[in-house]
Design a protein around this motif. Structure first.
Motif, mmCIF file in Angstrom:
data_model
loop_
_atom_site.group_PDB
_atom_site.id
_atom_site.type_symbol
_atom_site.label_atom_id
_atom_site.label_comp_id
_atom_site.label_asym_id
_atom_site.label_seq_id
_atom_site.Cartn_x
_atom_site.Cartn_y
_atom_site.Cartn_z
ATOM 1 N N ASP A 115 3.157 -6.780 -2.840
ATOM 2 C CA ASP A 115 2.841 -5.777 -3.871
ATOM 3 C C ASP A 115 3.537 -4.445 -3.642
ATOM 4 O O ASP A 115 3.961 -3.780 -4.592
ATOM 5 C CB ASP A 115 1.324 -5.545 -3.917
ATOM 6 C CG ASP A 115 0.549 -6.818 -4.131
ATOM 7 O OD1 ASP A 115 0.931 -7.593 -5.031
ATOM 8 O OD2 ASP A 115 -0.435 -7.062 -3.394
ATOM 9 N N LEU A 125 -4.256 -6.335 -0.827
ATOM 10 C CA LEU A 125 -2.993 -5.647 -1.048
ATOM 11 C C LEU A 125 -1.954 -6.252 -0.105
ATOM 12 O O LEU A 125 -2.094 -6.175 1.114
ATOM 13 C CB LEU A 125 -3.136 -4.147 -0.768
ATOM 14 C CG LEU A 125 -1.868 -3.299 -0.945
ATOM 15 C CD1 LEU A 125 -1.455 -3.261 -2.417
ATOM 16 C CD2 LEU A 125 -2.076 -1.885 -0.411
ATOM 17 N N ASP A 132 4.558 -1.410 -12.734
ATOM 18 C CA ASP A 132 3.147 -1.186 -13.042
ATOM 19 C C ASP A 132 2.815 0.287 -12.818
ATOM 20 O O ASP A 132 2.522 0.701 -11.700
ATOM 21 C CB ASP A 132 2.263 -2.068 -12.153
ATOM 22 C CG ASP A 132 0.787 -2.013 -12.560
ATOM 23 O OD1 ASP A 132 0.407 -1.055 -13.256
ATOM 24 O OD2 ASP A 132 0.030 -2.914 -12.178
ATOM 25 N N THR A 152 7.561 0.321 -4.717
ATOM 26 C CA THR A 152 7.079 -0.803 -5.529
ATOM 27 C C THR A 152 8.266 -1.391 -6.292
ATOM 28 O O THR A 152 9.340 -0.781 -6.363
ATOM 29 C CB THR A 152 5.984 -0.377 -6.520
ATOM 30 O OG1 THR A 152 6.500 0.650 -7.393
ATOM 31 C CG2 THR A 152 4.761 0.166 -5.782
ATOM 32 N N LEU A 199 -0.438 1.030 -10.879
ATOM 33 C CA LEU A 199 -0.354 0.884 -9.430
ATOM 34 C C LEU A 199 0.339 2.087 -8.809
ATOM 35 O O LEU A 199 -0.137 2.644 -7.804
ATOM 36 C CB LEU A 199 0.401 -0.396 -9.074
ATOM 37 C CG LEU A 199 0.703 -0.617 -7.587
ATOM 38 C CD1 LEU A 199 -0.579 -0.700 -6.775
ATOM 39 C CD2 LEU A 199 1.559 -1.871 -7.403
ATOM 40 N N TYR A 215 -1.740 -4.122 -10.422
ATOM 41 C CA TYR A 215 -2.907 -3.475 -9.817
ATOM 42 C C TYR A 215 -4.176 -4.259 -10.132
ATOM 43 O O TYR A 215 -5.052 -4.417 -9.265
ATOM 44 C CB TYR A 215 -3.022 -2.036 -10.321
ATOM 45 C CG TYR A 215 -4.148 -1.267 -9.661
ATOM 46 C CD1 TYR A 215 -4.225 -1.172 -8.272
ATOM 47 C CD2 TYR A 215 -5.134 -0.632 -10.418
ATOM 48 C CE1 TYR A 215 -5.252 -0.469 -7.664
ATOM 49 C CE2 TYR A 215 -6.151 0.063 -9.821
ATOM 50 C CZ TYR A 215 -6.210 0.142 -8.438
ATOM 51 O OH TYR A 215 -7.233 0.834 -7.838
#
Length: 285
Positions: free
Chosen positions: A99, A40, A243, A237, A246, A31
């Motif tokens: 991402d 992004l 993460d 993700t 994120l 993030y």
């Protein structure tokens, strides 16, 4: 907000640096990089209207594209769309090539081994269709037949009898095909189906909104039976670059988009019923 396709030199350099240092991404690192790079990177399909596709002007558009663009906007960054094949997206181990996936992915037990699913943003029914001239009139008529679908999809899992969705409505297996033809995407199956009943397949299974869109575009196909199952669709993700920051931000943004009816308005824009009325697929079945 501009939308860019492809890779920037900075993103490639960052990925190479990660590999050369053999470092593990810590909580917040993905993030933080998104914010610092002001971008992004979103993986989605390039040929799956009305969810995501490249229009005649060479631009990405569709429901998932609108959702991805809005997520980026609320993060305060730009959106850049990447269009790898579906089986590559679902296999995980993205290595920072993108991402997030905003591509109508159903959370399953198998996929959860390599991916995180921070937020479900809508639900859709899956259904079967055949050529308009097909003699098959019931779902049972597809038993033992050649059914086409997208490789590495929930529809393929359904045909195999191995669909392991997470937090989804109950369903039963209504079709046992003799042959499963798994292709790159649903539109390839549709193109084969339009050649005639039994020419390359006896029927297909895919998202009902996608099939409905093809019918409206003049494809000689018709729905067969009731929906096979209903599936939740989530942002995904990569567990390989886990993460929590994120994931938490994505969950917050999707929750806000539900509260202010942004997701509902997007669904009403892109999803239509056979009679032309709009459909709100953000409501669980």
């Amino acid at each position: 907000m501009s939308i860019k396709l492809g890779f920037t030199k900075s993103s490639i350099a960052f990925a190479v640096a990660l590999l050369s240092l053999n470092m593990t991404v810590q909580a917040g690192a993905v993030y933080d990089y998104i914010k610092s790079n002001n971008e992004l990177m979103i993986a989605t399909d390039a040929n799956w209207a009305p969810y995501s596709y490249i229009n005649d002007a060479g631009e990405m558009e569709g429901f998932d594209v609108d959702v991805g663009r809005e997520i980026a906007k609320r993060m305060g960054v730009e959106a850049r769309f990447i269009t790898p094949s579906w089986d590559i997206i679902t296999s995980g181990n993205w290595n920072m090539r993108w991402d997030v996936s905003v591509g109508s992915m159903t959370p399953t037990e198998t996929r959860s081994e390599v991916l995180n699913f921070p937020a479900v943003y809508y639900y859709t029914p899956a259904g079967f269709a055949v050529h308009t001239d097909s003699p098959i009139t019931t779902l049972a008529g597809l038993n033992g037949k050649n059914v086409c679908t997208t490789a590495a999809s929930t529809w393929e899992m359904y045909l195999e009898g191995s669909l392991d969705m997470i937090d989804a409505p109950a369903f039963t297996y209504k079709v046992t095909p003799g042959t499963i033809t798994s292709l790159a995407d649903g539109h390839t199956c549709l193109d084969d189906t339009r050649l005639g009943a039994g020419v390359r397949n006896d029927g297909i299974i895919d998202s009902i909104p996608m099939i409905q869109g093809a019918i409206e575009d003049g494809y000689p196909i018709r729905f067969l039976g009731d929906p096979a199952f209903f599936e939740p669709l989530s942002v995904a993700t990569d567990k390989g670059n886990d993460d929590p920051e994120l994931d938490a931000e994505i969950a917050r943004i999707i929750a806000d988009m539900k509260k202010d009816y942004t997701l509902t308005s997007m669904s009403m824009k892109w999803f239509k019923n056979a009679d032309g009325s709009s459909n709100d697929y953000t409501i669980a079945f």
